[in-house]
Design a protein around this motif. Structure first.
Motif, short mmCIF file in Angstrom:
data_model
loop_
_atom_site.label_atom_id
_atom_site.label_comp_id
_atom_site.label_asym_id
_atom_site.label_seq_id
_atom_site.Cartn_x
_atom_site.Cartn_y
_atom_site.Cartn_z
N ASN A 13 0.83 -1.21 0.00
CA ASN A 13 0.00 0.00 0.00
C ASN A 13 0.86 1.26 0.00
OD1 ASN A 13 -2.75 -1.12 0.18
ND2 ASN A 13 -2.09 -1.87 2.18
N SER A 14 2.02 1.19 -0.61
CA SER A 14 2.92 2.33 -0.59
C SER A 14 3.79 2.33 -1.86
CB SER A 14 3.82 2.29 0.65
OG SER A 14 4.64 1.13 0.60
N MET B 147 3.03 7.19 1.35
CA MET B 147 2.21 6.29 2.17
C MET B 147 0.83 6.10 1.55
SD MET B 147 1.51 8.76 5.42
CE MET B 147 0.80 10.40 5.24
N HIS B 148 0.08 5.18 2.13
CA HIS B 148 -1.24 4.79 1.61
C HIS B 148 -2.19 5.97 1.51
CE1 HIS B 148 -4.75 1.67 1.83
NE2 HIS B 148 -4.55 2.12 0.62
N GLU B 149 -2.25 6.80 2.54
CA GLU B 149 -3.16 7.94 2.56
C GLU B 149 -2.88 8.89 1.40
OE1 GLU B 149 -5.88 11.04 3.94
OE2 GLU B 149 -5.79 8.84 3.98
N THR B 150 -1.62 9.13 1.13
CA THR B 150 -1.24 10.03 0.04
C THR B 150 -1.64 9.45 -1.32
OG1 THR B 150 0.63 10.82 1.34
CG2 THR B 150 0.66 11.31 -1.00
N LEU B 151 -1.47 8.16 -1.49
CA LEU B 151 -1.87 7.51 -2.74
C LEU B 151 -3.37 7.62 -2.96
CD1 LEU B 151 0.32 4.27 -2.68
CD2 LEU B 151 0.62 6.25 -4.16
N SER C 11 -4.27 11.52 -3.95
CA SER C 11 -3.57 12.22 -5.02
C SER C 11 -3.45 11.35 -6.26
CB SER C 11 -2.17 12.64 -4.55
OG SER C 11 -1.32 11.50 -4.47
N SER C 12 -2.83 11.91 -7.28
CA SER C 12 -2.62 11.18 -8.54
C SER C 12 -1.25 10.52 -8.59
CB SER C 12 -2.77 12.14 -9.73
OG SER C 12 -1.74 13.12 -9.70
N LEU C 13 -0.51 10.54 -7.49
CA LEU C 13 0.85 9.99 -7.51
C LEU C 13 0.87 8.49 -7.79
CD1 LEU C 13 2.75 11.85 -4.64
CD2 LEU C 13 2.49 12.46 -7.05
N GLY C 14 -0.23 7.81 -7.52
CA GLY C 14 -0.29 6.38 -7.78
C GLY C 14 -0.23 6.03 -9.25
#
Length: 215
Positions: free
Chosen positions: A20-21, A63-67, A70-73
């Motif tokens: 998840n990261s 981290m998971h929350e940021t993914l 946002s569109s970083l994933g």
């Protein structure tokens, strides 16, 4: 704290995916002047911490929350990203106050040329649009921009050629997702006044609304 004035466009060299990261290796040039491990860098508007530093490349963990927010994933090796170091106390405040904490995603629904400028229209959720005002500021993928128009379902801004060429706006197409961060001021005022979305009148600020909150 950032200003929304992009320093350069970097490139993702490697993406290491966890359960998840993510761990990113990002290549750049200008931002490496005085950059240190532990410093903050806004990557497409998302505040990330430099965890490792090599010549012209730095690593950052997501981290998971940021993914989720946002569109970083969607980044992959070869993706281009907007980069900005945290604001220096000796620097000029050329944009607006940007925290690097994304409020959510928007989707580009229109791109139109207007002489030497380009108009972008972005659809977003009501929880984001409620903080956007005409002639106010918003960070789109970390870029400090001025809102030209706003409706119940989207907002628009006009970008000059320099802004388009100096950022990843030049690579965006209709359907592309972007990271959005609302201006901090409105969110803090709402919190201090204890105003909820249910309190905000659907037709905007009225005399009755102002009277309710002591104005």
């Amino acid at each position: 704290m950032f200003t929304g004035i992009i320093e350069e466009v970097g490139m993702i060299k490697e993406v290491k995916k966890g359960v998840n990261s993510y761990a990113l290796n990002i290549q750049g040039d200008i931002i490496f002047d005085n950059l240190r491990v532990g410093d903050s860098v806004a990557v497409n508007g998302v505040c990330l911490t430099v965890s490792n530093l090599l010549p012209k490349t730095f690593a950052a963990d997501i981290m998971h929350e940021t993914l989720n927010r946002s569109s970083l994933g969607s980044l992959k090796s070869g993706s281009f990203v907007n980069l900005e170091r945290a604001m220096s106390a000796m620097g000029r405040f050329g944009g607006h106050m940007v925290s690097g904490h994304i409020d959510g995603l928007g989707r580009i629904i229109s791109i139109k040329r207007d002489d030497n400028a380009i108009w972008y229209t972005i659809a977003a959720e009501e929880k984001i649009l409620r903080y956007i005002i005409e002639k106010g500021s918003i960070a789109v993928d970390g870029i400090s921009l001025t809102v030209a128009t706003v409706t119940s379902s989207d907002f628009s801004f006009s970008a000059i050629p320099h802004t388009v060429k100096a950022t990843i706006l030049t690579n965006k197409k209709v359907g592309s997702f972007v990271n959005l961060e609302n201006d901090l001021v409105g969110k803090y005022i709402e919190k201090f006044l204890g105003i909820s979305s249910a309190d905000t009148p659907s037709k905007g600020i009225t005399k009755e609304f102002l009277g309710k909150f002591g104005y």
